[in-house]
Design an enzyme around this catalytic site. Structure first.
Site, short mmCIF file in Angstrom:
data_model
loop_
_atom_site.label_atom_id
_atom_site.label_comp_id
_atom_site.label_asym_id
_atom_site.label_seq_id
_atom_site.Cartn_x
_atom_site.Cartn_y
_atom_site.Cartn_z
N SER A 558 23.28 14.77 30.54
CA SER A 558 24.02 13.90 29.63
C SER A 558 23.32 13.90 28.28
O SER A 558 22.10 14.12 28.19
CB SER A 558 24.07 12.46 30.17
OG SER A 558 24.60 11.58 29.19
N TYR A 571 20.71 4.29 33.56
CA TYR A 571 21.42 5.56 33.45
C TYR A 571 20.65 6.55 32.58
O TYR A 571 20.44 7.71 32.96
CB TYR A 571 22.81 5.33 32.88
CG TYR A 571 23.68 6.56 32.79
CD1 TYR A 571 24.33 7.05 33.90
CD2 TYR A 571 23.87 7.21 31.57
CE1 TYR A 571 25.14 8.17 33.83
CE2 TYR A 571 24.68 8.34 31.47
CZ TYR A 571 25.30 8.82 32.61
OH TYR A 571 26.09 9.93 32.53
#
Length: 681
Positions: A558, A571
């Site tokens: 990501s 996250y």
């Protein structure tokens, strides 16, 4: 079929479908059928006699009108006047092109003469196990007469071609009571004045041969069961097969990559448990259709079923080296200056007593069909040994078939394989979002796919969408479970022979401020993504190293593994963990030819399982936008002002694994439409 389909063609297709639907009648893509009739010549307006015959390739059970060759019968039969003799008959196949009617349909096969020269309106040429058992028995001619009397005539072995067509035509002419013939070392041919009569005669020959073998044959033609080769219990057998499959696939892929198929059906296990299987396997397969797909003989493990697996792997490597030497010697014994180059010395069939059969091919269907053909060969051996002695055609004749220039020409006509052909991908979280798009793209580019997702029902739907068992299999996978991950890889090994390409995509997202993030939130986030991708990569490395074929591991990381954003501690930290796993594993696995790379997406909202599960609403609240406009919001903050979709991430995975970046490892590719704060350099 359409309303314009000629009646003989409609009858031919219906007959072909019925015959091809029953494996007792013929094997997959084996045999051919034909019908003769009249049609109007569009040039002269006069009636002309035509023959429609199954063309080269294709399968009787699924034959369509487009799979038929249409030829003018007068021109086809006129070829007897220019036939140069058996030493030069290969050129006759090219001559068939001058007999085609109109556009002609499919390419005529080598068996076209067999159908056209026989004076019968309908002809079937089939490869039933029972018929081939007679054809490959040591005293097949005597047994054929005993079985059928003068209703079926023996034709000695001859390689398929124009001369065989002349032989069969002569047999029918001189034996007016005959309904067909047994072709030595090959199969059967039957005929009739109507389609119904032809089909009835074909089935009569097949069923009569079955009864003859059943009633006359001895009960245990393969000999007594040997205790050391008794099948292992199912669970132990499948576990051992899954462990051996990648090793065997790697050996079978020495010359070129292959896909695998595993079979442990009763016929295979019983054959391998019997005393005579080493002798019979060494004799090789029988019918030309068999050994073109299985090679002249299989590779057979000669250890007890419960031998230590380390010793089994060692012995398989030894046997493989011996097999390659023997195959090269076989080629050199029979090759002539005009023979095609040797295509490869690896086995197509590997037999492991107590476990089962591993078969290999250029795609899953080819590998599966090779295994099916060896089961046909086992049935033929059983029948021949029951009534006589199994005696397939000479090795030199097998070579003439295997390295026939006409077969070589057929191979040259095959379409170019897709970029990911022969590769097996396992994608985690493949039931939605980026994982689904990636599974679709990899399958579209030729890969077989293991659809691994926590949602078992949706995984099964995706596997069906991708093409079913020959293209994709589904497995319910919890990436936090070592046992579940091992099972997912075992499923891939048993379905396709191993795994070459892994996409670590499964994940969730916990979006909270630091002060509200609980230890449970942190642990859940890291257990699924950081720990889960580690476990998946570890299992992938074990299998890829065993295969010795290299491989690819791709992490869907990501932008958040690089960019620090608000309310995202769990996250972002786990994505940073995954990002460094890429670097660490690239450094460690490079010596095995395993490349490890990452893709850093951002703002993938549409189709995303994570965003649909609540992450989207939370991120929209953080940024003060409506949830349904979150994708547009993300796009506007990028340099390119473009929304990122799952398909864009899938394209990056494909680019990393399709071959053009074969010397790249340890790389992270941003797929974020341009986020300057997340630039890697």
């Amino acid at each position: 079929m359409t309303d314009a389909t000629p009646r003989p063609v409609a009858e031919l297709l219906e007959r072909s479908h019925r015959l091809g639907a029953d494996p007792r009648n013929t094997n997959y893509a084996g045999g051919n059928t034909s019908a003769k009739g009249t049609a109007t010549d569009p040039v002269t307006g006069a009636d002309i006699d035509l023959m429609w015959v199954k063309g080269s390739g294709g399968d009787l059970g699924t034959l369509t009108e487009g799979g038929l060759a249409a030829l003018r019968l007068d021109r086809l039969r006129a070829l007897t006047g220019v036939y140069p003799g058996v030493d030069h008959e290969d050129g006759m196949v090219a001559a068939f092109d001058y007999c085609l009617h109109g556009k002609g349909g499919a390419a005529p096969s080598i068996d076209t003469a067999m159908h056209g020269l026989v004076e019968a309106a309908h002809v079937d040429h089939l490869h039933p196990d029972s018929g081939i058992a007679l054809a490959c028995a040591a005293d097949g001619e005597k047994l054929t007469a005993e079985c059928f009397g003068d209703r079926v005539v023996w034709v000695p072995w001859r390689r398929p071609g124009f001369q065989l067509g002349l032989d069969i035509a002569a047999v029918k002419e001189s034996n007016p009571r005959a309904i067909g013939c047994v072709l030595g070392g090959h199969g059967i041919t039957a005929w009739g004045d109507t389609s119904e009569e032809c089909e009835r005669n074909s089935l009569d020959i097949i069923r009569t041969a079955e009864r003859f073998i059943r009633e006359r044959g001895r009960p245990e033609p393969f000999g007594a069961v040997r205790p050391q080769w008794t099948p292992l219990p199912e669970e132990e057998r499948r576990a051992r097969a899954a462990a051996l499959a990648p090793v065997i696939r790697g050996l079978a892929s020495t010359d070129r990559p292959q896909l695998g198929h595993f079979t442990d059906g009763e016929a295979v296990l019983d054959f391998l448990a019997r005393a005579e299987h080493p002798r019979l396997a060494a004799l090789g397969t029988s019918c030309p259709d068999h050994f073109l797909r299985t090679k002249v003989r299989p590779m057979v493990l000669d250890l007890p079923a419960d031998a230590p697996i380390e010793r089994v792997v060692e012995r398989l490597r030894e046997l493989h080296a011996e097999y390659r030497e023997e195959y090269r010697a076989y080629y050199e014994r029979h090759a002539t200056p005009g023979s095609p180059a040797m295509r490869g010395a690896d086995p197509a069939i590997v037999l492991v007593p107590g476990v089962g059969m591993f078969s290999f091919g250029k795609d899953k269907q080819t590998a599966r069909v090779a295994g099916e053909f060896y089961v046909n060969a086992i049935n033929v051996m059983r029948g021949a040994e029951a009534i006589s002695r199994y005696a397939p055609i000479e090795e030199s004749e097998k070579f003439r078939i295997e390295y026939w220039e006409l077969e070589e020409a057929k191979l040259r006509r095959m379409p170019k394989p897709k970029p990911l052909a022969t590769r097996v991908a396992l994608v985690t979280g493949a039931a939605s979002g980026i994982g689904l798009a990636t599974a679709r793209r990899l399958a579209a580019e030729g890969a077989c796919v293991v659809v691994a997702d926590l949602d078992a029902e949706r995984s099964a739907e995706v596997a069906r969408e991708l093409g079913g068992p020959d293209r994709a299999v589904a497995v319910a996978t919890d990436v936090t479970s070592e046992e579940a991950i091992a099972e997912a890889f075992a499923v891939g090994a048993l379905a396709f022979g191993g795994i070459d390409l892994v996409v670590n995509n499964a994940g969730i997202s916990v979006s909270k401020p630091l002060t509200e993030t609980t230890a449970a939130d942190w642990d859940l986030q890291h257990r699924i993504m950081a720990r889960g991708s580690f476990l998946v990569s570890r299992e992938a490395a074990r299998m890829m190293i065993a295969q010795a074929m290299g491989g690819d591991i791709v992490y869907i990381v990501s932008k958040n593994g690089v960019f620090a954003g608000p309310n995202n501690i769990a996250y972002g930290a786990t994505k940073a963990d995954q990002a460094h796993q890429v670097r660490l594993l690239a450094a460690e696995l490079g010596e095995h030819g395993i490349r490890v790379n990452g893709v850093n997406p951002d703002g993938v909202v549409r189709g995303s399982g994570i965003f649909a599960a609540g992450w989207g609403a939370k991120r929209a609240a953080v940024y003060g936008v409506e949830e349904e406009k979150l994708g547009e919001f993300y796009a506007q903050r990028t340099l390119l002002k473009r929304e990122v979709l799952p398909e864009h991430v899938a394209a990056a995975v494909y680019t990393l694994t399709a071959g053009d970046l074969s010397h790249t490892t340890g790389l992270h590719i941003p797929v974020d439409a341009g986020v300057a704060a997340a630039f890697l350099r």
